[in-house]
Design an enzyme around this catalytic site. Structure first.
Site, PDB file in Angstrom:
ATOM      1  N   HIS A 165      54.126 -41.079 -50.187  1.00  0.00           N
ATOM      2  CA  HIS A 165      54.979 -41.064 -48.994  1.00  0.00           C
ATOM      3  C   HIS A 165      56.228 -41.883 -49.326  1.00  0.00           C
ATOM      4  O   HIS A 165      56.132 -42.908 -50.030  1.00  0.00           O
ATOM      5  CB  HIS A 165      54.294 -41.766 -47.803  1.00  0.00           C
ATOM      6  CG  HIS A 165      53.367 -40.903 -47.003  1.00  0.00           C
ATOM      7  ND1 HIS A 165      52.178 -41.390 -46.486  1.00  0.00           N
ATOM      8  CD2 HIS A 165      53.456 -39.618 -46.588  1.00  0.00           C
ATOM      9  CE1 HIS A 165      51.576 -40.424 -45.792  1.00  0.00           C
ATOM     10  NE2 HIS A 165      52.333 -39.344 -45.837  1.00  0.00           N
ATOM     11  N   CYS A 259      52.930 -48.486 -42.962  1.00  0.00           N
ATOM     12  CA  CYS A 259      52.095 -47.331 -42.587  1.00  0.00           C
ATOM     13  C   CYS A 259      51.452 -47.542 -41.211  1.00  0.00           C
ATOM     14  O   CYS A 259      51.194 -46.581 -40.491  1.00  0.00           O
ATOM     15  CB  CYS A 259      50.970 -47.120 -43.581  1.00  0.00           C
ATOM     16  SG  CYS A 259      51.486 -46.773 -45.251  1.00  0.00           S
TER      17      CYS A 259
HETATM   18  N1  ARG Z   1      45.093 -42.407 -46.205  1.00  0.00           N
HETATM   19  C1  ARG Z   1      46.333 -42.074 -45.594  1.00  0.00           C
HETATM   20  C2  ARG Z   1      46.892 -40.801 -46.198  1.00  0.00           C
HETATM   21  O1  ARG Z   1      46.707 -40.583 -47.377  1.00  0.00           O
HETATM   22  C3  ARG Z   1      47.316 -43.205 -45.758  1.00  0.00           C
HETATM   23  C4  ARG Z   1      48.594 -42.989 -45.028  1.00  0.00           C
HETATM   24  C5  ARG Z   1      49.598 -44.095 -45.268  1.00  0.00           C
HETATM   25  N2  ARG Z   1      50.724 -43.951 -44.418  1.00  0.00           N
HETATM   26  C6  ARG Z   1      51.995 -44.096 -44.804  1.00  0.00           C
HETATM   27  N3  ARG Z   1      52.915 -44.071 -43.894  1.00  0.00           N
HETATM   28  N4  ARG Z   1      52.334 -44.205 -46.060  1.00  0.00           N
HETATM   29  O2  ARG Z   1      47.497 -40.001 -45.531  1.00  0.00           O
END
Ligand code: ARG
Length: 271
Positions: A165, A259
Site C-alpha cells: 500500500h 493503517c
Molecule cells: N492485513 C491488511 C491487508 O493486507 C493490512 C492493511 C494495512 N493497511 C494499510 N493502510 N496499509 O490488507
C-alpha cells in the site's frame, strides 16, 4: 511548524487476528496476542487525543479481523467520501460497513468503479493526490479519484510486495514535504517524487521494514512506529516532534499507525 487538529476515524481491534495471508507480513500460523493488540491500539488512540485530535470510532464487525485498518475504509476529502472495493474477498465485507458509517456521518457518497483500498493507497499531499498502484488499488481507479475530488492525481507505481500500500512506503509530513522509501517505487515514480518533493526525507530500508513510513503527521507532530529510530532522528532534525508507538501485534498483519487511522476531511478549510 503549525499543527492541524484532525478528525480521525478508528476501529477497535476487538476481532483482530491473522487468519489469512494477503501480504508478505501475515503468517496465519504465528502467535498473535489479541488483548495486547487492543491495548496498543488504545495507546495510539490516546496519543491522538493528547495531541488534540478528535477520534471517532466505527463498530467492529465479528469475522473481519483486518477491519482495524480504518485507512482502507475510504477516501474522505472536502466532505466527499469514496467508498472502497477490496482486492481480496477476505476483506470485501468491510466496504459496506465503512460506507454505512460515512453515509450516517453525512458525507457525500461515491461508489468505487474499480479496486480501491482508500487512504491505504490515496494520500493528499498539498494540492496533489498521490495514488498508489501495483498491488492493491487499480490504476483505473485513479481517474475516478481525480473526477470526484478534483485534485490532480499522481500515479505512484509500487514495486516491492512488502510495501503493498502507498502508506507503507510514503508519509505525508505537511503541505510541502513527504518522507518515502525510494526503492519501493518504480524508477519513473522515483523521478516524479524527486521533482514534486525535492526536499523530501528519504527513509532507509531498516526504517521501512518496521513500517516506519506508516506514520501520521499533523504538520508538526509525527506519530510513527517506535522501532523506526533513524527516521525519527531525521524528522527531528527537520523540526518535527516525533512520538513513537508500539503496535507489534498489528504489525503481524502488515499494519502500523497510519493503517489504523482514516483522516476525515470535512471541507476545504480542514484539508
Ligand atoms: N492485513 C491488511 C491487508 O493486507 C493490512 C492493511 C494495512 N493497511 C494499510 N493502510 N496499509 O490488507
Amino acid at each position: 511548524m503549525d499543527a492541524t487538529s484532525q478528525r480521525l476515524l478508528m476501529c477497535r481491534p476487538t476481532y483482530f487476528a491473522v487468519d489469512y495471508k494477503i501480504n508478505p507480513w501475515m503468517d496465519p500460523s504465528g502467535p498473535v496476542d489479541a488483548a495486547l493488540a487492543v491495548r496498543q491500539w488504545e495507546q495510539l488512540r490516546q496519543t491522538y487525543l493528547d495531541l488534540g485530535h478528535t477520534v471517532e470510532e466505527i463498530t467492529p464487525v465479528p469475522g473481519l479481523p483486518d477491519m482495524v485498518f480504518a485507512a482502507n475504509g475510504g477516501t474522505v476529502i472536502d466532505g466527499r467520501a469514496l467508498a472502497v472495493q477490496f482486492r481480496d474477498p477476505q476483506r470485501a465485507d468491510e466496504a459496506p460497513a465503512y460506507r454505512a458509517w460515512f453515509e450516517a456521518a453525512g458525507f457525500e457518497m461515491y461508489d468505487p468503479k474499480h479496486v480501491n483500498e482508500g487512504e491505504g493507497d490515496v494520500l493528499l499531499a498539498g494540492d496533489h493526490l498521490l495514488a498508489g498502484t501495483g498491488f492493491r488499488t487499480a490504476h483505473a481507479s485513479h481517474a475516478q479519484l481525480q473526477e470526484i475530488f478534483g485534485y490532480p492525481v499522481i500515479t505512484m507505481q509500487l514495486v516491492d510486495p512488502r510495501f503493498y500500500h502507498l502508506d507503507t512506503a510514503l508519509t505525508v509530513l505537511d503541505e510541502r514535504t513527504v518522507a518515502y522509501l525510494p526503492e519501493a517505487f518504480s524508477p519513473g515514480s522515483q523521478a516524479v517524487l524527486r521533482r514534486l518533493f525535492p526536499d523530501a526525507v528519504h527513509a532507509t530500508m531498516a526504517d521501512a521494514e518496521v513500517l516506519g513510513l506508516n506514520a501520521v503527521s499533523d504538520g508538526r507532530h509525527v506519530v510513527l512506529p517506535a522501532q523506526a529510530t533513524d527516521l525519527a532522528a531525521k524528522l527531528r532534525d527537520r523540526g518535527y516532534e516525533t512520538i513513537g508507538v508500539d503496535l507489534s501485534e498489528l504489525l503481524k498483519a502488515g499494519g502500523g499507525p497510519k493503517c489504523c487511522t482514516l483522516r476525515l476531511r470535512q471541507g476545504k478549510a480542514s484539508k
